[in-house]
Write a protein that holds these residues in place. Sequence first.
Motif, PDB file in Angstrom:
ATOM      1  N   ARG A   1       0.743  -1.176   0.144  1.00  0.00           N
ATOM      2  CA  ARG A   1       0.086  -0.049  -0.200  1.00  0.00           C
ATOM      3  C   ARG A   1       0.920   1.192  -0.155  1.00  0.00           C
ATOM      4  NH1 ARG A   1      -0.725  -2.182   5.141  1.00  0.00           N
ATOM      5  NH2 ARG A   1       0.029  -0.636   6.942  1.00  0.00           N
TER       6      ARG A   1
ATOM      7  N   PRO B   1       1.010   4.383   1.890  1.00  0.00           N
ATOM      8  CA  PRO B   1       0.317   5.119   3.288  1.00  0.00           C
ATOM      9  C   PRO B   1      -0.428   6.456   2.895  1.00  0.00           C
ATOM     10  CG  PRO B   1       2.489   4.206   3.647  1.00  0.00           C
ATOM     11  CD  PRO B   1       2.262   4.252   2.147  1.00  0.00           C
TER      12      PRO B   1
ATOM     13  N   ALA C   1      -3.571   7.073   5.110  1.00  0.00           N
ATOM     14  CA  ALA C   1      -3.334   8.087   6.062  1.00  0.00           C
ATOM     15  C   ALA C   1      -3.694   9.484   5.994  1.00  0.00           C
ATOM     16  CB  ALA C   1      -2.022   7.838   6.578  1.00  0.00           C
TER      17      ALA C   1
ATOM     18  N   GLU D   1      -2.930   9.098  12.725  1.00  0.00           N
ATOM     19  CA  GLU D   1      -2.970   8.777  11.338  1.00  0.00           C
ATOM     20  C   GLU D   1      -1.920   7.575  11.031  1.00  0.00           C
ATOM     21  OE1 GLU D   1      -5.460   8.872   9.478  1.00  0.00           O
ATOM     22  OE2 GLU D   1      -6.434  10.647  10.118  1.00  0.00           O
TER      23      GLU D   1
ATOM     24  N   ASP E   1      -2.468   3.609  10.052  1.00  0.00           N
ATOM     25  CA  ASP E   1      -1.866   2.962   8.972  1.00  0.00           C
ATOM     26  C   ASP E   1      -1.010   1.915   9.315  1.00  0.00           C
ATOM     27  OD1 ASP E   1      -0.439   3.069   6.085  1.00  0.00           O
ATOM     28  OD2 ASP E   1       1.274   2.934   7.282  1.00  0.00           O
TER      29      ASP E   1
ATOM     30  N   ARG F   1      -3.350  -1.250   9.854  1.00  0.00           N
ATOM     31  CA  ARG F   1      -3.925  -1.687   8.724  1.00  0.00           C
ATOM     32  C   ARG F   1      -3.470  -3.155   8.343  1.00  0.00           C
ATOM     33  NH1 ARG F   1      -4.140   3.981   7.309  1.00  0.00           N
ATOM     34  NH2 ARG F   1      -6.329   4.426   7.367  1.00  0.00           N
TER      35      ARG F   1
END
Length: 255
Positions: A7, A9, A13, A157, A161, A164
């Motif tokens: 991913r 971020p 985020a 945030e 992240d 996740r």
Amino acid sequence: MTLVNFRDPAALADPEGRWVRPGVIHRSAQPFPAADAAIVEQLRSAGIVTVIDMRGEAEADAADWAAAQADGVEVVAARIEPTDDGALEAAMRTMTEDADLGAFYLLMAESAPGAVKLAVEAAARPGGLLLHCAAGKDRTGFLTAILLDLLGVPAEEIVADYARTNQALTQIFEGLAERNRAALNDFNAGSLTVPRPLLEAPADAMAAFLDLVQARYGGTEGLLAHCGVDAATVEAFRAKAAAGATAEPTAEVTA
């Protein structure tokens, strides 16, 4: 097969683009079993020109990124691995709470300052980058957190992240089990004990890591200075990755 736990971020985020330039920082687990044509295409599509591999010497294999290197991707081996002083092993043996995992992350960074320095210098080079370790959770987690913090991303945030990764743990552990049969056999035989927090990506672990960095070093810049990262490298990374950046730095920072 494409990369697991892959991913950007910035997409989650910082979806409004307040702090991070999209498409610059990516994270994932290691390739399972090795980079193939699909993974090379995944890197190419994301604009990734540098892979920062934080696995230890015994975890990595020269074949892992051979196909990507043949396609022009540079792989930087920033080995964050246990030292021989036993501190990391002792910390793992006494780990019971999520916050203990955050303290473990800081200990890992402090025990491998040269690798942290190499990784941040590589992150400051022009072009998109991929950070990974084995699971894409622990070493990848705290280094991603450091980079996001340098860009001003709020702690909540950064923590979100990191957490996740919980969504990808089944795939991650399946890949690790297939690749590390000997270690898995030792675990099943009872000769290895993995603390519960290490099997998860608990939000409180990352929150504890960030709090400890602030308390001990006054923030991530202080930690990086402790690891030998100079201010010019930090500013080169920001010039490349901060929201609003429209061009790559004119000079490449060398490791």
